[in-house]
Design an enzyme around this catalytic site. Structure first.
Site, PDB file in Angstrom:
ATOM      1  N   ASP A  52     -16.310 -37.337 -61.577  1.00 41.58           N
ATOM      2  CA  ASP A  52     -17.162 -38.063 -60.631  1.00 41.58           C
ATOM      3  C   ASP A  52     -18.310 -37.133 -60.265  1.00 41.58           C
ATOM      4  O   ASP A  52     -18.305 -35.943 -60.588  1.00 41.58           O
ATOM      5  CB  ASP A  52     -16.337 -38.510 -59.412  1.00 41.58           C
TER       6      ASP A  52
ATOM      7  N   ASP B   3     -24.463 -42.367 -57.832  1.00 36.66           N
ATOM      8  CA  ASP B   3     -24.826 -43.611 -57.154  1.00 36.66           C
ATOM      9  C   ASP B   3     -24.827 -43.388 -55.644  1.00 36.66           C
ATOM     10  O   ASP B   3     -24.359 -42.356 -55.162  1.00 36.66           O
ATOM     11  CB  ASP B   3     -23.846 -44.727 -57.528  1.00 36.66           C
TER      12      ASP B   3
ATOM     13  N   CYS C 233      13.607 -46.364 -52.382  1.00 38.80           N
ATOM     14  CA  CYS C 233      12.932 -46.046 -53.637  1.00 38.80           C
ATOM     15  C   CYS C 233      13.916 -45.391 -54.585  1.00 38.80           C
ATOM     16  O   CYS C 233      14.839 -44.716 -54.158  1.00 38.80           O
ATOM     17  CB  CYS C 233      11.773 -45.095 -53.332  1.00 38.80           C
TER      18      CYS C 233
ATOM     19  N   CYS D 224      12.834 -43.385 -57.263  1.00 37.18           N
ATOM     20  CA  CYS D 224      12.173 -42.339 -58.048  1.00 37.18           C
ATOM     21  C   CYS D 224      13.043 -41.082 -58.018  1.00 37.18           C
ATOM     22  O   CYS D 224      13.938 -40.968 -57.179  1.00 37.18           O
ATOM     23  CB  CYS D 224      10.758 -42.079 -57.530  1.00 37.18           C
TER      24      CYS D 224
ATOM     25  N   CYS E 176      13.287 -39.431 -54.450  1.00 43.39           N
ATOM     26  CA  CYS E 176      14.046 -40.158 -53.432  1.00 43.39           C
ATOM     27  C   CYS E 176      15.520 -40.291 -53.805  1.00 43.39           C
ATOM     28  O   CYS E 176      16.368 -40.488 -52.938  1.00 43.39           O
ATOM     29  CB  CYS E 176      13.435 -41.535 -53.197  1.00 43.39           C
TER      30      CYS E 176
END
Ligand code: GUN
Ligand code: ZN
Length: 722
Positions: free
Chosen positions: A136, A173, A323, A325, A328
């Site tokens: 960016d 931008d 969760c 994952c 977790c």
């Protein structure tokens, strides 16, 4: 370029079909219409190597080649800081499964130690990865920290990104704060375009992203997109959305994105800048966004929050970790709460990464399955603002319809009142209104139906009787949850490919009523009967029976008696075929004499057409998943004989057409003409430059995409000439 010389071409750089040529004809009433879209000579537009592999709604599975390998979109790039990333870029790829990352060239450029390494060894070496890297420009830092105007030079920062070997660079931008007035946003759009113009020449072999700004103003988004589209960009981010998303203004993001999409070239990927919350991925992808970046995984972790696909939760509020994952699964909420601040933040950050990566995989699978709208609808339950945004999306039916494929291999599942606006149902209704061929009859029978398949089975007596009457004497129409279904078309997607609960919500009932009423209005009949049955849709017409002079029959037996009288021994399979040919291709073959000589074989048990023959030749088979006709090569020739419209013909360069004649797929690269009205999923005929048919098959892109893409398949050939 002699093949372009025979037609009058116009260049549409300022309208919807960016840099396409089109032929304009005058019809008999003197109205101009666009006949077809044609490939522009190569010199008119830049080449995009993006390719579509699957479509659903406005979403697409795409392949995007870069210098560091090919990406499968939609994808999420985690944002990494060049010096301090809690999880190394390498681990992001290898442990979490991301395909690429994004970093900030302004931060690299303004720190000597990053800058010199990036300049001497490249940004990939600085980050120690060998995958595609997007950079960016510092736009967001300018906005967020209120840096002075001259802090970053727009041209210099693009050249710098090129110098450090970024795969995808971004222009500087101007980010519009949602708090400023429209005139400031307009000015920001103007400056962004000015900077885009001076930057675009420096991209060289770097892909360059030209950001669309315009705040919450759809007209400014359109203006910005139109001007950016004229420049030689490879990717178009939708910018300025971060503060909107932070404030749950998802509906504004949907409006802004759809406005931009109206004018962005279909063949360039769209990036939704700063969209890192997994609860929005499904809907954002449905809008046609291909690239996403997330700093959220780290930002939310910093403040003790877990990203979930159902929304955001504070660790402090949890007694359980909802969760599965790896993070977790290995710990408890209590243990996580008791971690030291930095360890806790790291645990949350890892969780956020796992969740985000998994959701993006789920979104891609949903596109392959044609079920992304269902996923987005489920996600919309996470927050009422998301539900608002979903409704705003669905209200843009015409824009969605252009991209949404016709026919689907999976059924539409009811998710809630929004299902009433499912584009498959709206399209089915519109097609029936426009194309159903048997509109004049003595008796019209309306039968409420709960939608169980097959319709004919639960109403077998009625269907059997109506089958043996002429269309001019008896019409039979089911009033089902999805809307109105003439019995001849009950096997066509999505009439039997949708699953509703027994008890319907009011929006579904109302939509079904509206559709039934608007269909009745297209018919002319002497007597109409409503066959009372015990279904939720039986109450549909309570308040319109009088208006349409519909008599309510006590039960089916009364209807049977009336139909019996009209029994004339008609050959019903041909009536079905006529309805299908009208429905699929808009052909006027409604009357049986139009298709005499064809023999239609149907299944005794289901009443489904199996195949259609003429003498020894098979003309059509039925696609089992959609109930639609698939022509053979002879079938294609038959359709042309019946004046198949140009909307269903795809013209290929002669050389490439020879390959299709031998059974190869028709590649988008060689399509020289296709109709702007052609939709992905339609059964089409491929013709060569001399309009000779070479193959038949299913379009995998719409007409505009066929003309615009240089890579990928336009038509999957089923049968060919040789
Ligand atoms: N990051 C988040 N939003 C934006 C934006 O609008 N423009 C750029 N360049 N980067 C962003
Ligand atoms: Zn987790």
């Amino acid at each position: 370029m002699n093949k372009y010389s025979s037609v009058r071409f116009h260049q549409l750089s300022s309208e919807r079909y960016h840099l396409k040529t089109f032929a304009r004809v005058q019809d008999r009433e003197g109205k101009h219409k666009i006949l077809g879209l044609f490939k522009a000579p190569a010199s008119w537009s830049s080449m995009s190597d993006f390719e579509i592999r699957a479509k659903d709604g406005m979403a697409r599975i795409g392949l995007l080649p870069t210098k560091h390998g090919r990406l499968r979109t939609p994808l999420l790039m985690p944002v990494v800081h060049p010096g301090k990333s809690a999880v190394s870029p390498k681990a992001l790829i290898e442990t979490y499964g991301f395909q690429m990352i994004i970093t900030n060239s302004y931060i690299i450029k303004s720190h000597e130690k990053f800058r010199s390494k990036a300049q001497s060894e490249g940004v990939h070496s600085l980050l120690d990865v060998d995958v595609p890297v997007m950079t960016d420009s510092g736009t967001f830092q300018m906005y967020f920290h209120g840096l002075p105007e001259d802090e970053i030079d727009p041209l210099e920062i693009v050249r710098f990104q090129k110098e450090i070997g970024s795969d995808i660079g971004t222009i500087l931008d101007v980010f519009s704060d949602p708090k400023v007035g429209k005139s400031k946003v307009e000015e920001d759009v103007r400056v962004s375009i000015e900077r885009a113009r001076i930057s675009v020449g420096s991209k060289d072999d770097m892909l360059l992203a030209g950001t669309v700004q315009g705040g919450i103003y759809p007209d400014l988004r359109r203006e910005s997109a139109r001007k950016m589209a004229e420049l030689d960009f490879d990717i178009h981010p939708v910018g300025g959305a971060v503060p909107l998303m932070e404030a749950y203004r998802y509906a504004d993001v949907v409006r802004a994105t759809l406005a931009a999409k109206e004018f962005l070239p279909v063949e360039r990927p769209v990036h939704l800048f700063g969209c890192g919350h997994p609860m929005f991925f499904a809907l954002a992808t449905l809008l046609g966004c291909d690239l996403f970046d997330s700093a959220s995984y780290a930002k939310f972790a910093e403040t003790g929050r877990l990203l979930l696909t159902t929304g955001t939760v504070h660790l402090q509020d949890l007694t359980e970790l909802p969760c599965n994952c790896p993070v977790c699964s290995r710990t408890t909420a209590e243990e996580m709460k008791n971690l030291k601040k930095n360890e806790q933040e790291l645990a949350l950050l890892k969780h956020n990464l796992y969740i985000s990566a998994a959701e993006m995989r789920r979104v891609r699978q949903a596109i392959y399955d044609g079920r992304l709208l269902e996923l987005a609808s489920i996600r919309a339950r996470g927050h009422p603002s998301l539900y608002d945004a979903l409704q705003v999306f669905l209200s843009h039916y015409n824009q969605i319809e252009e991209y949404h494929p016709v026919g689907n291999s999976s059924s539409v599942f009811y998710t809630g009142p929004e299902t009433a606006d499912h584009p498959d149902f709206v399209r089915f209704t519109q097609r029936i209104l426009d194309r159903y061929p048997y509109t004049k009859s003595s008796n019209l029978f309306l039968v409420p139906h709960h939608g169980d398949r097959p319709f004919a089975e639960t109403t077998s007596k009625i269907v059997q009787l109506v089958r043996s009457s002429k269309a001019e004497s008896s019409l039979l129409v089911f009033a089902a949850p999805l809307g109105v279904v003439p019995w001849e078309l009950e096997h066509v997607f999505p009439a039997q490919h949708c699953i509703f609960p027994r008890k319907l919500d009011i929006a579904t009932i109302n939509a079904s009523k509206e559709r039934t009423v608007s269909f009745i209005k297209t018919l002319s009949y002497n007597d109409a009967y409503w066959v009372t049955r015990d279904t939720p849709t039986d109450s549909l017409l309570d308040d319109v029976l009088d208006e349409f002079g519909i008599a309510r029959l006590g039960d089916a037996a009364e209807g049977l008696a009336i139909m019996e009288e009209a029994n004339t021994g008609e050959h019903w399979p041909q009536r079905k075929l006529g309805a299908l040919m009208a429905y699929q291709w808009g052909l006027e073959v409604g009357s049986l004499s139009d298709i005499k000589g064809l023999s239609v074989k149907v299944s005794k048990s289901t009443g489904k057409i199996r195949h259609v023959t003429k003498g020894e030749d098979i003309l059509f088979t039925i696609i089992p998943t959609t109930g639609m006709l698939a022509p053979t090569m002879s079938g294609g020739l038959y359709l042309l004989e019946k004046n198949l419209g140009r909307d269903y013909q795809v013209t290929l360069e002669n050389e490439a057409a020879e390959f299709v004649a031998k059974g190869k797929s028709a590649l988008a690269k060689f399509v020289i003409e296709a109709s702007p009205l052609l939709r992905a999923g339609e059964e089409v005929i491929v013709v060569n430059e001399d309009r000779e048919p070479v193959g038949v098959g299913r379009a995998s892109l719409n007409g505009n995409e066929m003309i615009s893409f240089n890579r990928g398949v336009a038509v999957n050939t089923r049968h060919s000439r040789l």
